[in-house]
Design a protein around this motif. Structure first.
Motif, PDB file in Angstrom:
ATOM      1  N   GLY A   1       1.097  -1.260   0.167  1.00  0.00           N
ATOM      2  CA  GLY A   1       0.232   0.268   0.036  1.00  0.00           C
ATOM      3  C   GLY A   1       0.526   1.184   0.296  1.00  0.00           C
ATOM      4  N   PHE A   2       2.117   1.377   0.452  1.00  0.00           N
ATOM      5  CA  PHE A   2       2.804   2.572   0.089  1.00  0.00           C
ATOM      6  C   PHE A   2       3.495   2.848  -0.958  1.00  0.00           C
ATOM      7  CE2 PHE A   2       6.692   4.177   1.400  1.00  0.00           C
ATOM      8  CZ  PHE A   2       7.129   5.466   1.630  1.00  0.00           C
ATOM      9  N   VAL A   3       3.774   1.755  -1.457  1.00  0.00           N
ATOM     10  CA  VAL A   3       4.340   1.164  -2.562  1.00  0.00           C
ATOM     11  C   VAL A   3       3.533   2.315  -3.954  1.00  0.00           C
ATOM     12  CG1 VAL A   3       6.305   0.602  -4.536  1.00  0.00           C
ATOM     13  CG2 VAL A   3       6.402   0.354  -1.803  1.00  0.00           C
ATOM     14  N   ALA A   4       2.158   1.111  -3.650  1.00  0.00           N
ATOM     15  CA  ALA A   4       1.018   1.650  -5.226  1.00  0.00           C
ATOM     16  C   ALA A   4      -0.126   2.686  -4.442  1.00  0.00           C
ATOM     17  CB  ALA A   4       1.014   0.296  -5.887  1.00  0.00           C
ATOM     18  N   ALA A   5      -0.149   3.320  -4.428  1.00  0.00           N
ATOM     19  CA  ALA A   5      -1.102   3.873  -4.233  1.00  0.00           C
ATOM     20  C   ALA A   5      -2.765   3.568  -4.041  1.00  0.00           C
ATOM     21  CB  ALA A   5      -2.246   5.267  -4.052  1.00  0.00           C
ATOM     22  N   PRO A   6      -2.916   2.784  -4.944  1.00  0.00           N
ATOM     23  CA  PRO A   6      -4.396   1.741  -5.612  1.00  0.00           C
ATOM     24  C   PRO A   6      -4.323   0.719  -4.219  1.00  0.00           C
ATOM     25  CG  PRO A   6      -3.552   2.095  -7.572  1.00  0.00           C
ATOM     26  CD  PRO A   6      -2.019   2.742  -6.874  1.00  0.00           C
ATOM     27  N   ALA A   7      -3.137  -0.076  -3.757  1.00  0.00           N
ATOM     28  CA  ALA A   7      -3.342  -1.230  -2.624  1.00  0.00           C
ATOM     29  C   ALA A   7      -3.223  -0.553  -1.561  1.00  0.00           C
ATOM     30  CB  ALA A   7      -1.887  -1.947  -3.441  1.00  0.00           C
ATOM     31  N   ALA A   8      -4.119   0.365  -1.328  1.00  0.00           N
ATOM     32  CA  ALA A   8      -4.093   1.129   0.135  1.00  0.00           C
ATOM     33  C   ALA A   8      -5.029   0.271   0.752  1.00  0.00           C
ATOM     34  CB  ALA A   8      -4.448   2.447  -0.478  1.00  0.00           C
ATOM     35  N   LEU A   9      -6.123  -0.835   0.702  1.00  0.00           N
ATOM     36  CA  LEU A   9      -6.343  -1.910   1.044  1.00  0.00           C
ATOM     37  C   LEU A   9      -4.982  -2.671   2.231  1.00  0.00           C
ATOM     38  CD1 LEU A   9      -9.060  -2.481  -1.163  1.00  0.00           C
ATOM     39  CD2 LEU A   9      -9.475  -0.848   1.096  1.00  0.00           C
ATOM     40  N   GLY A  10      -4.086  -2.501   1.265  1.00  0.00           N
ATOM     41  CA  GLY A  10      -3.121  -3.577   2.175  1.00  0.00           C
ATOM     42  C   GLY A  10      -3.218  -2.334   3.849  1.00  0.00           C
ATOM     43  N   LEU A  11      -3.120  -1.762   4.286  1.00  0.00           N
ATOM     44  CA  LEU A  11      -3.121  -0.875   5.731  1.00  0.00           C
ATOM     45  C   LEU A  11      -3.785  -1.617   6.617  1.00  0.00           C
ATOM     46  CD1 LEU A  11      -0.535   0.933   3.780  1.00  0.00           C
ATOM     47  CD2 LEU A  11      -1.088   2.285   5.672  1.00  0.00           C
ATOM     48  N   PRO A  12      -4.923  -1.365   6.311  1.00  0.00           N
ATOM     49  CA  PRO A  12      -6.427  -1.955   6.957  1.00  0.00           C
ATOM     50  C   PRO A  12      -5.636  -3.843   6.844  1.00  0.00           C
ATOM     51  CG  PRO A  12      -7.578  -0.977   5.623  1.00  0.00           C
ATOM     52  CD  PRO A  12      -5.762  -0.717   4.960  1.00  0.00           C
ATOM     53  N   VAL A  13      -5.670  -4.463   5.978  1.00  0.00           N
ATOM     54  CA  VAL A  13      -5.308  -6.180   5.799  1.00  0.00           C
ATOM     55  C   VAL A  13      -4.329  -6.576   6.987  1.00  0.00           C
ATOM     56  CG1 VAL A  13      -4.249  -8.059   4.613  1.00  0.00           C
ATOM     57  CG2 VAL A  13      -6.089  -6.697   3.558  1.00  0.00           C
ATOM     58  N   ALA A  14      -3.035  -5.143   6.386  1.00  0.00           N
ATOM     59  CA  ALA A  14      -1.679  -5.492   7.362  1.00  0.00           C
ATOM     60  C   ALA A  14      -2.874  -5.537   8.703  1.00  0.00           C
ATOM     61  CB  ALA A  14      -1.395  -4.901   7.533  1.00  0.00           C
ATOM     62  N   ALA A  15      -3.273  -4.501   9.976  1.00  0.00           N
ATOM     63  CA  ALA A  15      -3.509  -4.249  11.387  1.00  0.00           C
ATOM     64  C   ALA A  15      -4.636  -5.409  11.184  1.00  0.00           C
ATOM     65  CB  ALA A  15      -4.427  -2.911  10.503  1.00  0.00           C
ATOM     66  N   LEU A  16      -5.446  -5.990  10.873  1.00  0.00           N
ATOM     67  CA  LEU A  16      -6.041  -8.116  10.845  1.00  0.00           C
ATOM     68  C   LEU A  16      -5.124  -8.400  10.715  1.00  0.00           C
ATOM     69  CD1 LEU A  16      -8.939  -7.010   8.519  1.00  0.00           C
ATOM     70  CD2 LEU A  16      -9.006  -6.304  10.558  1.00  0.00           C
ATOM     71  N   THR A  17      -4.297  -8.997  10.013  1.00  0.00           N
ATOM     72  CA  THR A  17      -3.226  -9.625   9.561  1.00  0.00           C
ATOM     73  C   THR A  17      -2.611  -9.668  11.500  1.00  0.00           C
ATOM     74  OG1 THR A  17      -3.073  -9.484   8.314  1.00  0.00           O
ATOM     75  CG2 THR A  17      -1.405 -10.337   9.055  1.00  0.00           C
ATOM     76  N   LEU A  18      -1.872  -8.211  11.636  1.00  0.00           N
ATOM     77  CA  LEU A  18      -1.637  -8.014  13.079  1.00  0.00           C
ATOM     78  C   LEU A  18      -2.339  -8.742  14.564  1.00  0.00           C
ATOM     79  CD1 LEU A  18       0.644  -6.992  14.742  1.00  0.00           C
ATOM     80  CD2 LEU A  18      -0.502  -4.767  14.875  1.00  0.00           C
ATOM     81  N   ALA A  19      -3.351  -8.386  14.319  1.00  0.00           N
ATOM     82  CA  ALA A  19      -4.735  -8.620  14.995  1.00  0.00           C
ATOM     83  C   ALA A  19      -5.011 -10.794  15.304  1.00  0.00           C
ATOM     84  CB  ALA A  19      -6.299  -8.398  15.323  1.00  0.00           C
ATOM     85  N   GLY A  20      -4.382 -10.727  13.971  1.00  0.00           N
ATOM     86  CA  GLY A  20      -4.892 -12.880  13.825  1.00  0.00           C
ATOM     87  C   GLY A  20      -3.593 -13.103  14.642  1.00  0.00           C
ATOM     88  N   ILE A  21      -2.224 -12.245  14.428  1.00  0.00           N
ATOM     89  CA  ILE A  21      -1.230 -13.073  15.247  1.00  0.00           C
ATOM     90  C   ILE A  21      -1.118 -13.028  16.147  1.00  0.00           C
ATOM     91  CG2 ILE A  21       1.208 -12.622  14.872  1.00  0.00           C
ATOM     92  CD1 ILE A  21       1.212 -11.729  11.831  1.00  0.00           C
ATOM     93  N   LEU A  22      -0.883 -12.024  17.053  1.00  0.00           N
ATOM     94  CA  LEU A  22      -1.658 -11.869  18.283  1.00  0.00           C
ATOM     95  C   LEU A  22      -2.314 -12.786  19.015  1.00  0.00           C
ATOM     96  CD1 LEU A  22      -1.053  -7.913  19.281  1.00  0.00           C
ATOM     97  CD2 LEU A  22       0.333  -9.695  18.631  1.00  0.00           C
ATOM     98  N   VAL A  23      -3.799 -13.570  18.318  1.00  0.00           N
ATOM     99  CA  VAL A  23      -4.561 -14.465  18.857  1.00  0.00           C
ATOM    100  C   VAL A  23      -4.033 -15.683  18.700  1.00  0.00           C
ATOM    101  CG1 VAL A  23      -6.857 -15.268  18.331  1.00  0.00           C
ATOM    102  CG2 VAL A  23      -7.229 -13.165  18.109  1.00  0.00           C
ATOM    103  N   ILE A  24      -3.412 -16.073  17.594  1.00  0.00           N
ATOM    104  CA  ILE A  24      -2.635 -17.361  17.853  1.00  0.00           C
ATOM    105  C   ILE A  24      -1.221 -17.326  18.006  1.00  0.00           C
ATOM    106  CG2 ILE A  24      -4.075 -17.345  15.340  1.00  0.00           C
ATOM    107  CD1 ILE A  24      -1.546 -17.168  13.772  1.00  0.00           C
ATOM    108  N   TRP A  25      -0.364 -16.531  18.847  1.00  0.00           N
ATOM    109  CA  TRP A  25       0.841 -16.375  19.129  1.00  0.00           C
ATOM    110  C   TRP A  25       0.413 -17.920  20.014  1.00  0.00           C
ATOM    111  CZ3 TRP A  25       4.770 -13.443  17.846  1.00  0.00           C
ATOM    112  CH2 TRP A  25       6.341 -13.694  18.326  1.00  0.00           C
TER     113      TRP A  25
END
Length: 910
Positions: free
Chosen positions: A391-415
């Motif tokens: 998302g940072f490199v390509a603006a049309p892929a900005a949905l990558g930042l919400p996806v990254a936030a959800l991924t971080l939440a999932g990782i903390l759950v399955i830690w």
């Protein structure tokens, strides 16, 4: 010796299978080419030369009758010289003018291919190509199982067969290059043969390393990379058919040939090369379907490797490589170089990022037990950082930042959890870990990475479109909040945590700084993106403070914090005029609703026995008030009359209404059970007060209903009325009815639990029926009236029985004659009251109710009192009934159905 003979026979049969159809195909192609040349030569010979046709036309024309006119030959240009004679065997040159329309075949609608055409031009080619690929792989497997030849000879034969098929495919392509092009619906035969050779080459290189250990990992990696590059070049020449079959064969080769041990490193190196090759020539030729097929194959292999026994490090390395390739091909490359003013959200890229993140979470969950340590943390960080970087490199892929936030939440759950799993209150079933430092470091590094990339993109892209800027701002704000909340729940559960409260304060200060930075940049270059960033970071600062307050004061749920954040977000959205933040309020409401659906008990610790002012106020009352105020704050200004609120406002209204009802219901239970909400018992007074509360909510919502009322208010009133009806029918009439349960009814003869439980809901039901006449359908009014009538009748009967029996009202107790007579008198009195109300209010319904009650009392007197009563009570029963019936008849004659005044005839006296 017999096996060797069988193998040589199989090779000979395979050679004949290849050469026979190839020779027949070449002969047919040459025949078609010769026929085409003959048709073109005949067409040229039949066409007249331009000069000769013009001379013949002038000769056939009549002479000009004018004597002054010159001959036509003098005015015409000199004839063109005849074309040179073509050499023998060459196609003669023709004039460049197009053919006549009559010479071209008529273009009609294309007919669907017949069954014979499908069989001869499609199925045979496809099945033949697959048979070549699978036959080569199975032949190698057969030789290995039978022990024929040595490993070196097997690998040499595999290389020979693969290169032979590739050379045959190239020869066929060059041989057929000048022939008529085949229809697009027909498969390309040279491409099929070359694809079979490519599959064999992939399998041979892989077998040389994994099966026989003839080459090391470095040489195997180089060979596979070279094979992928060769396949890409061949696909550029032969078309997408080769690419597709080569990809399928390359992905299926390890399954067909077999594995060479428990090590997963060969596959971890082999599969990214295959996927990378598919991505490379798919991107070069624009074959998007091929790239999608390569990504799906890579995802399937990632999940398969996660469940295979072997090194978790190899599985995680394969995951990182495949995710990086997919992110680069599907998200970064399509959006590179797009200007911020034109950077619309790429939904396909967002979907790919979400799928890759889901695969990463599944692989990390499968390798969590064996993957503790630096490798697991590094893989988890890569799973978060890659979509954020896209998302940072390509603006049309900005949905990558919400996806990254959800991924971080999932990782903390399955830690990975600790050796002793500690049970915590929902929504998480356990908490604790054996390496809290690593988890906190990962949470902090990942959250700062996502927040930093999103903030830099907002500050540097003042011309971003609104939706794109919202994706950047949402990801940057939610990642730290989710990391803080989940880390606290994993490490401290529901206990008070001052250190996490301090961290929430620091996070709030950081969000305030980001908001100030966006405001300063917005004053220099005003833009909607910076205004959106200002509002988002300000809302996140308020949410952080609410989290810190919950962490410091109570270890309960996050509901008060989320409710406070929703109210603050609504105020900021109204103050800064940022409509997108209204949807953040709706999102917070959805989170609280999901929390309620998981476990409606938002508070777990022992409550104080003090009525009203207890923990239920903070768990339910405060959130209900916050969401109610938020719904009012985010109301769209300038709304047209007669139009109700939009989705965010309705979501906040619905949750406020639900929390308010739960707060009142639980306060009733808390007051009647001494603060113990888990007490399994329930009494008639509790059932009656719950019914009264439901009717009260329905009455208030009914009075608020109008042309501009939202669907939440209108349907909420209906829902509470239906709840009251079920509560009255199942709870008051059956489950908690003192006549059936013989439960102790406290109180005096007039004011007791039974009267409060039945009479008050009955009055509320009658009030609801009266208020609903103008705004509710007729069936709703009748339902409320019948509920009030039924509850009133039960209250009257229980009051009479309580006056004679005392606190125990069970039906098994003996009923005296005086009590039996009192029921008749009470029913008649109730009927007379209903009749009086019906006459005063001109209500036919009330008069019908009166008739029903009087009829019931009449049946009781004639059927039961005649045999059950004795002495003066029997006479008084009939005397009272007769007097009442006569009086009712007189009332009906004189007041209800009285005839109108008769008009007297007019006369002199008049």
């Amino acid at each position: 010796m017999d096996d060797t003979f069988l193998l040589l026979a199989a090779l000979a049969l395979l050679s004949l299978t290849l050469t026979g159809p190839a020779g027949l195909l070449l002969a047919l192609r040459q025949r078609h080419r010769i026929q085409g040349l003959e048709r073109r030569l005949a067409l040229v010979e039949a066409r007249p030369v331009a000069g000769e046709s013009a001379a013949a036309a002038r000769a056939a024309a009549p002479p000009d009758p004018s004597p002054e006119s010159l001959p036509a030959e003098a005015l015409s240009p000199p004839p063109a010289p005849p074309p040179p004679k073509a050499p023998h065997g060459a196609v003669p040159a023709v004039a460049p003018e197009p053919l006549a329309p009559s010479a071209a075949p008529s273009a009609g609608p294309a007919l669907p291919p017949s069954l014979e055409e499908r069989f001869g031009t499609r199925w045979t080619v496809w099945v033949g190509g697959l048979a070549l690929a699978f036959g080569a792989a199975l032949l190698v497997r057969y030789s290995a199982e039978r022990g024929l030849f040595g490993p070196g000879m097997r690998i040499a034969c595999g290389f020979g067969l693969a290169f032979g098929l590739a050379a045959l495919g190239e020869a066929l392509r060059r041989r057929l290059r000048g022939a008529d092009p085949v229809p697009p619906r027909w498969p390309d035969i040279p491409a099929m043969v070359t694809a079979a050779g490519t599959v064999g080459l992939f399998g041979t290189v892989y077998a040389a390393h994994a099966l026989y250990d003839l080459v090391g990992p470095t040489l195997a990696f180089a060979g596979l990379a070279a094979t992928g590059l060769a396949a890409m070049v061949a696909a550029l020449l032969h078309g997408p058919a080769l690419a597709g079959i080569g990809l399928v064969g390359a992905l299926a080769t390890p399954l067909l040939v077999g594995g060479g041990g428990t090590s997963l490193w060969p596959l971890a190196l082999y599969l990214p090369v295959v996927a990378g090759s598919a991505y490379a020539f798919a991107w070069a030729r624009g074959w998007r379907a091929l790239a999608v097929a390569g990504g799906l194959g890579a995802a399937a292999w990632s999940l398969l490797l996660a469940v295979l026994p072997g090194e978790s490090l190899a599985v995680q390395a394969h995951l990182v490589l495949q995710q990086a390739l997919a992110v680069a091909v599907f998200a970064v490359l399509p959006g590179r170089g797009v200007a911020d003013a034109e950077a619309r959200l790429d939904r396909f890229a967002g979907l790919v990022l979400a799928v890759t993140a889901g695969v990463a979470l599944a692989v990390l969950a499968a390798t969590a037990v064996d993957g503790k340590g630096l490798s697991f943390a590094a893989t988890a960080f890569a799973a978060v950082a890659l979509p954020a970087l896209a998302g940072f490199v390509a603006a049309p892929a900005a949905l990558g930042l919400p996806v990254a936030a959800l991924t971080l939440a999932g990782i903390l759950v399955i830690w990975p959890e600790g050796p002793e799993i500690l049970h915590a209150p929902p929504p998480f079933l356990w908490f604790g870990t054996d390496d809290p430092g690593a988890m906190l470091a990962l949470a902090a590094a990942s959250a700062l990475t996502v927040a930093g990339l999103g903030t830099l993109r907002l500050l540097g892209g003042s011309r971003l479109l609104y939706a794109t800027a919202l994706a950047f701002a949402g990801g940057a704000a939610t990642a730290p909040l989710a990391a803080l909340a989940l880390a606290k729940l994993r490490l401290a559960g529901g206990a008070v945590a001052p250190d996490f409260a301090a961290a929430a304060g620091v996070l709030a200060a950081g969000f305030c700084g980001l908001a100030a930075l966006c405001r300063r940049e917005g004053e220099r270059t005003p833009s909607p993106a910076l205004a959106l960033g200002l509002g988002t970071f300000a809302s996140a600062a308020v949410a952080s403070l609410c989290l810190g307050l919950v962490f410091a004061l109570s270890g309960g749920s996050l509901t008060p914090a989320l409710a406070g954040a929703a109210l603050a977000t609504g105020l900021i959205a109204r103050r800064l005029d940022i409509p997108a933040l209204r949807w953040c309020v709706a999102g917070l409401a959805v989170l609280v609703a999901a929390r309620l659906a998981w476990d409606p008990a938002l508070i777990q610790e022992q409550l104080s026995p003090r009525p009203i002012l207890n923990g239920l106020v903070t768990a339910y009352g405060v959130p209900a008030l916050c969401f109610g105020l938020a719904a009012r704050v985010i109301r769209m200004p300038g709304r047209a009359p007669g139009r109700f609120g939009d989705v965010p406002e309705q979501v906040a209204q619905a949750l406020s209404l639900l929390l308010s009802a739960l707060f009142v219901f639980l306060e009733i239970r808390h007051a009647l059970h001494g603060g113990d909400l888990t007490d399994p018992g329930t009494g008639v007074l509790e059932q009656g007060l719950v019914t009264l509360t439901s009717l009260g909510f329905s009455l208030v919502l009914t009075r608020l209903s109008g042309p501009s009322a939202s669907p939440v208010i209108r349907f909420g009133g209906l829902a509470f009325a239906c709840l009251a009806l079920l509560q009255g029918a199942l709870g008051l009439a059956l489950q908690a009815n003192p006549l059936l349960t013989d439960e102790r009814v406290a109180g005096g003869p007039i004011l007791n639990d039974a009267v409060l439980a039945y009479a008050l809901p009955a009055a509320a039901a009658f009030a609801l029926a009266r208020a609903a006449r103008e705004v509710r359908p007729a069936w709703f009014v009748r339902m409320a009236g019948l509920l009030g009538l039924a509850l009133s009748f039960l209250a009257l009967c229980l009051a009479v029985r309580h006056g004679f029996q005392g606190e125990r009202l069970g039906l098994e107790r003996e009923t005296g004659q005086a009590e039996w007579y009192a029921y008749s008198a009470a029913w008649l009195g109730f009927g007379l009251l209903a009749l009086g109300y019906g006459i005063l209010r001109r209500s036919a319904t009330a008069r019908l109710v009166s008739a029903a009650l009087v009829g019931l009392a009449t049946l009781k007197v004639f059927l039961l009192d005649l045999s059950g009563l004795e002495g003066p009570l029997r006479a008084l029963s009939f005397l009272g009934l007769g007097a009442c019936l006569i009086g009712i008849g007189l009332v009906y004659q004189r007041l209800v159905f009285a005839p109108g005044p008769t008009a007297r005839p007019a006369g002199p006296e008049a």
